[in-house]
Design an enzyme around this catalytic site. Sequence first.
Site, mmCIF file in Angstrom:
data_model
loop_
_atom_site.group_PDB
_atom_site.id
_atom_site.type_symbol
_atom_site.label_atom_id
_atom_site.label_comp_id
_atom_site.label_asym_id
_atom_site.label_seq_id
_atom_site.Cartn_x
_atom_site.Cartn_y
_atom_site.Cartn_z
ATOM 1 C CD GLU A 1 -11.690 -9.200 3.124
ATOM 2 O OE1 GLU A 1 -11.538 -9.669 4.445
ATOM 3 O OE2 GLU A 1 -10.919 -8.413 2.749
ATOM 4 C CD GLU B 1 -2.828 1.024 -4.339
ATOM 5 O OE1 GLU B 1 -2.584 0.582 -3.152
ATOM 6 O OE2 GLU B 1 -3.677 1.194 -5.072
ATOM 7 C CE LYS C 1 -10.852 -8.771 7.971
ATOM 8 N NZ LYS C 1 -10.115 -8.160 6.999
ATOM 9 C CB SER D 1 -5.492 0.769 -1.062
ATOM 10 O OG SER D 1 -4.568 -0.134 -1.283
ATOM 11 C CD GLU E 1 -3.211 0.649 2.184
ATOM 12 O OE1 GLU E 1 -3.232 -0.509 2.677
ATOM 13 O OE2 GLU E 1 -4.046 1.496 2.234
ATOM 14 C CB CYS F 1 -7.161 -3.350 5.324
ATOM 15 S SG CYS F 1 -6.824 -1.723 6.202
ATOM 16 C CD GLU G 1 -10.418 -9.626 -8.053
ATOM 17 O OE1 GLU G 1 -10.487 -9.439 -9.282
ATOM 18 O OE2 GLU G 1 -11.349 -9.176 -7.183
ATOM 19 C CB CYS H 1 -9.995 -4.459 13.985
ATOM 20 S SG CYS H 1 -9.332 -3.904 12.536
#
Lengths: 161, 592
Positions: B361, B281, B358, B319, B278, B299, B367, B509
């Site tokens: 996700e 990037e 998650k 990102s 990141e 994230c 991907e 989190c």
Amino acid sequence: MNSYETLPDQLSTYVNKWKPKKGSLVMILHAVQDYYGFVPKEICFVLAKELKVPLARIYEVLTFYHYFRLELPAKYRIAVCMGTACYLKGAPDNLDAIKENLNIPEGRATEDGLFTLEIVRCYGCCGLAPVMSINGKIYGKLDKKKSLGILDEYRQKETDS
Amino acid sequence: MIHARINGIRVEVEEGTTVLDAAKKVNVKIPTLCKHPDLPPTAACGICMVQLKGTDKMIRSCCTEITEGMDIITLTPEIVEVRKTVLELILSNHPNACLTCARNQNCELQSLAAEFGIKEELFGKILKNLEIDDSIKTIVLEPQKCIKCGRCIQACQEMQNVWALSFAGRGLDTRIAPAADFTLVESPCVSCGQCAAYCPVGAIYVYDDTAKVWGALNDPSKHCVVQIAPAVRVAIGESFGMESGELKTGKLYTLLRRMGFQAVFDTNFGADVTIVEEATEFVKRLTKGGGVLPLISSCCPAWVDFMEKFHPDMIPNFSTCKSPHEILAALAKTYYALQLNIPPSSIFMVSIMPCIAKKFEIHRSREMFVSGYQDVNVSITTRELVRMIKQTGIDFSSLPDSEPDHMLADYSGGGTIFGVTGGVMEAALRSISSFLTGKPLGNIGLNDVRGLKGVKEARIKVGDYTLNVAVAHGLGNVEYVINKIRNAREKGEEPPYHFIEVMACPGGCIGGGGQPRNINDEVRRLRINGLYTDDSHCKYRDCHDNPQVKRLYAEFLGEYGSKKSYDILHTYYRHRKEYKSYRETEFLGESE
């Protein structure tokens, strides 16, 4: 047949006039119901975008007030009175019998589109309790048998015509 | 200051304090049910009734401000009787299903019923036959158990600005549901799970995936591997009587090995890799025009889902780096599989996360299947792991520390602070500074991105650049930042920020929807301190200094941001519909 993807001019003008004013959602929903006879889901999506109000808030309002209908009304609108006098004279039993006969809960329409079932509070003719109305016509001094008989009359009328 | 009395005890509090909070200050406990310290009062339940001395007047302490000279009584027999009646009325609409309920022994209503010694039901049960909605497979909505306290609604609408949940109907017919009778999976729900975190009873809870984990551990053909997120290690101890914020990393490694996992990895390693990618990037976008600014962190899967549904115009700013656990899983089924010569098809990856989103996700786009198989097989929450531990009979508190499988587990301080709001920003800035100037950042200005303020803005000097950054946590706080970007864009001005970090859950989190319950800001602070302590004790503070990360690039990926890195570690975003029916496609367009 109506398409509900866009607001008709009449409603669009109304919405534009009132949308800057806070608290205008209920009023706009009234106008929608006056126009269509119910509040179509697709129109709610359009309103959510126009008014920048989450769909969830629109439905909180719609389901809070019994006045709003979310389905196209059926041909015959049954309204069973559950006011105090009717209640005491057996309206709940009549209502259960009607629900079972039509196989729908209150607020819904039968699959053939013939009946909708609503509950109202007091027509102001408590002397006739318990009462129900079908498309505005009042039927009084009901019991289960009489209630179901009236439904059959309407069904008969439909097959005859 | 306001001077008043509670049960005769003098109390001095600031103006605007509620009777409830004033009582807390003098250690008078008033029972509550609908009121949560994080949320404004709804005054829905009535259990917190108190009395004005010398009058018959009963008031709800949660929503009544204490005023000068007020004399409050909280403990007459009459008050107890009123509270008991409130409980009995709530119980008359609540099924007696405690033994098979997700909240058995961890339910606020159950605790109150026990405290008040409810032995019989004075009122007949009125239960509505409402269907369970488990369509979304992240949270489960069981409306029959709902007590209509409104906490989930406040969390979903006000705190998170998602508006997936709402009240439907009124009076006895009131229920919690998405609008227009959509199911949860068809609704705008982003699975942040804050509703489940705030629900006092078993009406909204985490979708249980533990059976899949047990199944894999029992299957000799599977090579079971596991990873733990940063936030888990500072919260799991709470479920075993330890203090919030105490680091339990070594115990967790031991535990997972004893449960039968063949390799124990650490998501913090994945976070280190996320940051080098990141930061690379970002530097590319800043110095070589390689994409638009501000760069927005990606994230947090609930935030990604939220952005794809509500702010699709920000997709180019996102990102493309995957989240740390996806990066680690992709590496486990490629790099690790290659190194140990294990077929990726036999590797079963379990993620232990503070996060409910998650669970969505892990199959959100193609991907997430970069190894040829689903990279993360199952994602379970901290609370699910706690249940599994209790089922094994392992005494967590007495476990010795041990080492993980280093190649995908060693981590830097930057990796561990991923679990707190501002942590991703701080870790990224540390690496960005080194990449831009060759020098470490030190601690200049980074205190501005720490802490629990909803939106944190800072200017950070890095070499010749002055970077404007913003950190938002709690999805309701995102709007402010996004609108600032949009306004500048519309006026054709320079973007107001270079880099933005967003985490969906308040506190980041560590306050995730899947963490141990009884969350409030005090608990959040303790957990946050735990992770900053971990950071300060790390041998390497900057993600790119982690020797295992260096080895990974040297042996497998090549350069930071190489083609291979992009193939394995990056993802793409698409505009999703807010509402959809099963029959419709979910996507409104592709974006690269």
